[in-house]
Design an enzyme around this catalytic site. Structure first.
Site, PDB file in Angstrom:
ATOM      1  N   HIS A 204      21.484 -46.599   5.225  1.00  0.00           N
ATOM      2  CA  HIS A 204      22.838 -46.992   5.559  1.00  0.00           C
ATOM      3  C   HIS A 204      23.819 -46.509   4.496  1.00  0.00           C
ATOM      4  O   HIS A 204      23.428 -46.141   3.379  1.00  0.00           O
ATOM      5  CB  HIS A 204      22.927 -48.510   5.675  1.00  0.00           C
ATOM      6  CG  HIS A 204      22.301 -49.045   6.924  1.00  0.00           C
ATOM      7  ND1 HIS A 204      22.269 -50.391   7.221  1.00  0.00           N
ATOM      8  CD2 HIS A 204      21.706 -48.419   7.977  1.00  0.00           C
ATOM      9  CE1 HIS A 204      21.673 -50.575   8.385  1.00  0.00           C
ATOM     10  NE2 HIS A 204      21.310 -49.398   8.858  1.00  0.00           N
TER      11      HIS A 204
ATOM     12  N   GLU B 174      26.006 -48.157   2.717  1.00  0.00           N
ATOM     13  CA  GLU B 174      26.041 -48.977   1.502  1.00  0.00           C
ATOM     14  C   GLU B 174      24.884 -48.637   0.576  1.00  0.00           C
ATOM     15  O   GLU B 174      25.045 -48.589  -0.652  1.00  0.00           O
ATOM     16  CB  GLU B 174      25.986 -50.466   1.868  1.00  0.00           C
ATOM     17  CG  GLU B 174      27.180 -50.940   2.688  1.00  0.00           C
ATOM     18  CD  GLU B 174      26.898 -50.918   4.177  1.00  0.00           C
ATOM     19  OE1 GLU B 174      27.349 -51.830   4.876  1.00  0.00           O
ATOM     20  OE2 GLU B 174      26.210 -49.975   4.650  1.00  0.00           O
TER      21      GLU B 174
ATOM     22  N   ALA C  23      40.115 -21.324  35.558  1.00  0.00           N
ATOM     23  CA  ALA C  23      39.595 -19.981  35.815  1.00  0.00           C
ATOM     24  C   ALA C  23      40.507 -19.261  36.793  1.00  0.00           C
ATOM     25  O   ALA C  23      41.328 -19.895  37.494  1.00  0.00           O
ATOM     26  CB  ALA C  23      38.177 -20.050  36.391  1.00  0.00           C
TER      27      ALA C  23
ATOM     28  N   TRP D  98      38.601 -15.605  27.942  1.00  0.00           N
ATOM     29  CA  TRP D  98      38.824 -16.948  27.413  1.00  0.00           C
ATOM     30  C   TRP D  98      40.223 -17.358  27.756  1.00  0.00           C
ATOM     31  O   TRP D  98      41.158 -16.563  27.604  1.00  0.00           O
ATOM     32  CB  TRP D  98      38.612 -16.989  25.888  1.00  0.00           C
ATOM     33  CG  TRP D  98      37.236 -16.628  25.466  1.00  0.00           C
ATOM     34  CD1 TRP D  98      36.823 -15.454  24.955  1.00  0.00           C
ATOM     35  CD2 TRP D  98      36.083 -17.496  25.494  1.00  0.00           C
ATOM     36  NE1 TRP D  98      35.490 -15.506  24.657  1.00  0.00           N
ATOM     37  CE2 TRP D  98      35.006 -16.755  24.981  1.00  0.00           C
ATOM     38  CE3 TRP D  98      35.870 -18.799  25.902  1.00  0.00           C
ATOM     39  CZ2 TRP D  98      33.736 -17.291  24.864  1.00  0.00           C
ATOM     40  CZ3 TRP D  98      34.610 -19.319  25.787  1.00  0.00           C
ATOM     41  CH2 TRP D  98      33.558 -18.581  25.279  1.00  0.00           C
TER      42      TRP D  98
ATOM     43  N   THR E  49      28.887 -25.140  36.994  1.00  0.00           N
ATOM     44  CA  THR E  49      29.169 -24.483  35.718  1.00  0.00           C
ATOM     45  C   THR E  49      27.946 -23.733  35.210  1.00  0.00           C
ATOM     46  O   THR E  49      28.052 -22.609  34.697  1.00  0.00           O
ATOM     47  CB  THR E  49      29.627 -25.521  34.676  1.00  0.00           C
ATOM     48  OG1 THR E  49      30.853 -26.106  35.104  1.00  0.00           O
ATOM     49  CG2 THR E  49      29.836 -24.877  33.311  1.00  0.00           C
TER      50      THR E  49
END
Length: 320
Positions: free
Chosen positions: A50, A52, A163, A171, A197
């Site tokens: 962790h 601490e 697109a 791009w 996709t």
């Protein structure tokens, strides 16, 4: 520096761990003694050690009489992987603890503070709590809703297209926006796209930022059938079953984005807009709205900035 400033340093450290600590929260800790940092730490990959524990190990004896700034209430439960952080702070002789947010885990939830105060440690809580909630959104969403925190990313033209009509999409945005999107990938345990996709773009979905390649997220496909090399999710509502995922990034396409929005499973929206007009394929499919009223009051702007010639807007879902 004041408490808010030191807590800001702890919050910055917590961000280093985002997307790598599930099912534990990504916590940051700064130990300050005599006006200087003597120890700092953040939750390590896999959830241990962790924050601490890391900060105390670095501080050593300098922790005695110092102040610990922690983004989440120190845990109060022992684990085979390490002692309770509240007990470690007491043993180290910390004089004061400044905590951003109370831990909703029922094993702690106030018990950490309850262990510190009887040991003579002064506790101040609630410092920059809102920012801590945002930083640990994955952990908190999993606790509250039983699912990951979902970020939907859309990279569009000014007219909301992802697109051209012939499917060309590389791009739309420029290199700075794309690099920012890769940094976002590095902050999520998993990334999801739809079958359309996959078939159209064959995306890698990795992190292509020097030094962060090892932080590429798990790839998940929203599909009714299995595809080799991909984890499969049958429906958006099944995200709660994704083991070890507290932050899920949804990247495409229009049908998948709409499916998550219709199910009201999007908590955060990243909208990258390029200064171009395409007249092409829209970024969203039908959301099933019959009137405009349900569309209003759902999103709050959290951040806006320019990334080169592109504009990034970050919205958060306004939930009661």
């Amino acid at each position: 520096m004041n408490d808010a400033a030191w807590m800001g340093a702890a919050l910055a450290l917590a961000e280093r761990a985002r997307g790598r600590t599930a099912p534990n929260p990504n916590v940051g800790c700064v130990i300050v003694g005599e006006g200087r940092v003597v120890g700092r730490g953040w939750t390590q990959p896999g959830g241990r050690p962790h924050a601490e524990a890391m900060a105390l190990a670095q501080a050593g004896e300098a922790a005695r009489g110092a102040t610990a700034y922690v983004t989440l209430e120190p845990c109060a439960h022992d684990s085979p992987r390490g002692p309770a952080c509240a007990d470690s702070l007491v043993a180290a002789g910390i004089a004061r603890a400044v905590i951003a947010l109370r831990d909703p885990d029922p094993r702690t939830d106030g018990r950490g503070i309850a262990r510190l105060e009887p040991a003579g440690i002064a506790v101040t809580a609630g410092i920059r709590a809102g920012e801590a909630e945002r930083s640990m959104a994955g952990f908190l969403t999993r606790r509250a809703l039983g699912r990951p925190c979902v970020t939907l990313k859309l990279a569009t033209s000014l007219d909301g297209c992802i697109a051209l009509t012939n499917g060309t999409s590389r791009w739309i945005t420029g290199p700075r926006a794309r690099q920012h999107a890769h940094l976002e990938r590095a902050r999520h345990e998993a990334i999801l796209v739809g079958r359309g996709t996959l078939d159209a773009d064959a995306p890698m979905l990795d992190v292509r930022v020097p030094g962060l390649e090892d932080r590429s997220p798990r790839r998940i496909l929203l599909s009714s059938s299995h595809v080799p090399g991909w984890e499969r999710l049958a429906a958006p509502e099944a995200i709660g079953d994704l083991d070890g995922v507290d932050h899920l990034l949804v990247e495409g396409g229009a049908q998948t984005a709409a499916a998550f929005l219709r199910a009201d499973l999007v908590d955060r929206l990243l909208l990258y807009r390029a200064p171009v007009l395409l007249g092409g394929k829209p970024g969203l499919a039908d959301l099933g709205l019959a009137t405009l009223d349900p569309a209003h009051g759902r999103w709050t702007l959290h951040d806006a900035r320019m990334l080169g010639s592109d504009r990034l807007e970050v919205y958060e879902r306004a939930r009661g």
